[in-house]
Design a protein around this motif. Sequence first.
Motif, PDB file in Angstrom:
ATOM      1  N   GLY A 178       0.818  -1.201   0.000  1.00 14.85           N
ATOM      2  CA  GLY A 178       0.000   0.000   0.000  1.00 14.85           C
ATOM      3  C   GLY A 178       0.853   1.252   0.000  1.00 14.85           C
ATOM      4  O   GLY A 178       0.548   2.232  -0.702  1.00 14.85           O
ATOM      5  N   PHE A 179       1.943   1.224   0.772  1.00 11.20           N
ATOM      6  CA  PHE A 179       2.848   2.369   0.814  1.00 11.20           C
ATOM      7  C   PHE A 179       3.440   2.633  -0.569  1.00 11.20           C
ATOM      8  O   PHE A 179       3.451   3.772  -1.056  1.00 11.20           O
ATOM      9  N   VAL A 180       3.961   1.582  -1.210  1.00  9.40           N
ATOM     10  CA  VAL A 180       4.608   1.738  -2.516  1.00  9.40           C
ATOM     11  C   VAL A 180       3.622   2.256  -3.551  1.00  9.40           C
ATOM     12  O   VAL A 180       3.925   3.177  -4.331  1.00  9.40           O
ATOM     13  N   ARG A 181       2.428   1.702  -3.577  1.00  7.40           N
ATOM     14  CA  ARG A 181       1.437   2.131  -4.578  1.00  7.40           C
ATOM     15  C   ARG A 181       0.995   3.573  -4.353  1.00  7.40           C
ATOM     16  O   ARG A 181       0.657   4.282  -5.305  1.00  7.40           O
ATOM     17  N   THR A 182       1.019   4.016  -3.107  1.00  6.93           N
ATOM     18  CA  THR A 182       0.587   5.379  -2.800  1.00  6.93           C
ATOM     19  C   THR A 182       1.679   6.398  -3.084  1.00  6.93           C
ATOM     20  O   THR A 182       1.440   7.405  -3.767  1.00  6.93           O
ATOM     21  N   TYR A 183       2.885   6.150  -2.576  1.00  7.88           N
ATOM     22  CA  TYR A 183       3.915   7.183  -2.615  1.00  7.88           C
ATOM     23  C   TYR A 183       4.918   7.034  -3.756  1.00  7.88           C
ATOM     24  O   TYR A 183       5.733   7.949  -3.983  1.00  7.88           O
TER      25      TYR A 183
END
Length: 334
Positions: free
Chosen positions: A10-15
């Motif tokens: 989720g972090f990678v896809r967001t930021y």
Amino acid sequence: MKSDQATLLGFVRTYLSFLRPTSLNRMIKAIERPQNQLFNRLYPEILNIGDGSYICLSSDLWAKGKSQGQIEDAVNRQTSPAQLQELFAYFTNPLRLCDKRGREYIGPPPLERVVNRGHLVLTFEYDPDRNEREFLEQQIRWSIAGTDKRCRLDVLYDALCEFRDFRHLEVVWSGNKSFHIHVFVDSRHLARSRFAGEIEVPPGAYPEIPGGLIFRSGLMACWSPVEQIIHQTLEIEIPPDPRLKEPDRYRRTPWGIRIATDHRDEPSKNILEAPAGTRIPQIVTYSRGRAYPKSGEAWLLPPRIFLTRHADLDHPDHHARRPPKRSIRPLRMT
């Protein structure tokens, strides 16, 4: 956090959504199929009381003294290797243990305590001051295979395999605009008597290389030739961070956790534009190694360089320039 794959994804896809799809997918796959070989190789030397050494782990880049206090506390709490990685975003090469006076750790500064425990990590970082997102993309693509099923880091790995003491190549995202390229090197040939029975005696008769300033000076002299191999193989256009040639300098822990700083006043400090306080995983994008050399007679750590540095340190002119000897003093715990 490393164990919570959904959170990481989720972090990678967001930021990291600004990346091209192939680059974003590479970071996603690095999380789905995590590699962690380098820290596993370092872990036995994290705290070696018997041989009087440790690897300094820290969550504070600016911590002074670099005593073994934090790692002793963590080991006493039976902290697992994975937890150590998440707790401490930075590590050094092996250092000689500090003495203890009451609750205070005392001893010479870290640069005088660099010790040969049979291996070390040479680290290289290329930190751009412009076009940060473009260069981040380039660094990710070093680990993306082409039509021949080989990536640029495979080519670098093959080049390093020409050296007898090379053991492992691992590349760790800093959590911002750069990657740390860790080259894990076998240093037992520099102190043969200490590692008797563990390594084939190299050709030639090399004197023992003492630890401390002589060992440190030799390691720093070996850093630039290795950097040239990396620079040319990866076709990097910017210079490296020269501070990382110091073996006692902090470097990024694989799968450590970086805490984002406020990006509003100075965007280059946080190109992801993540809110201050965000926990950012230091993702491993490439990890490949070998147990022993199959070919190659050259050294990444040539003994002659250390012997030259030894002679330089013993030269009368060097002693004339040396600052007054400092008394043993307390160290602030890291």
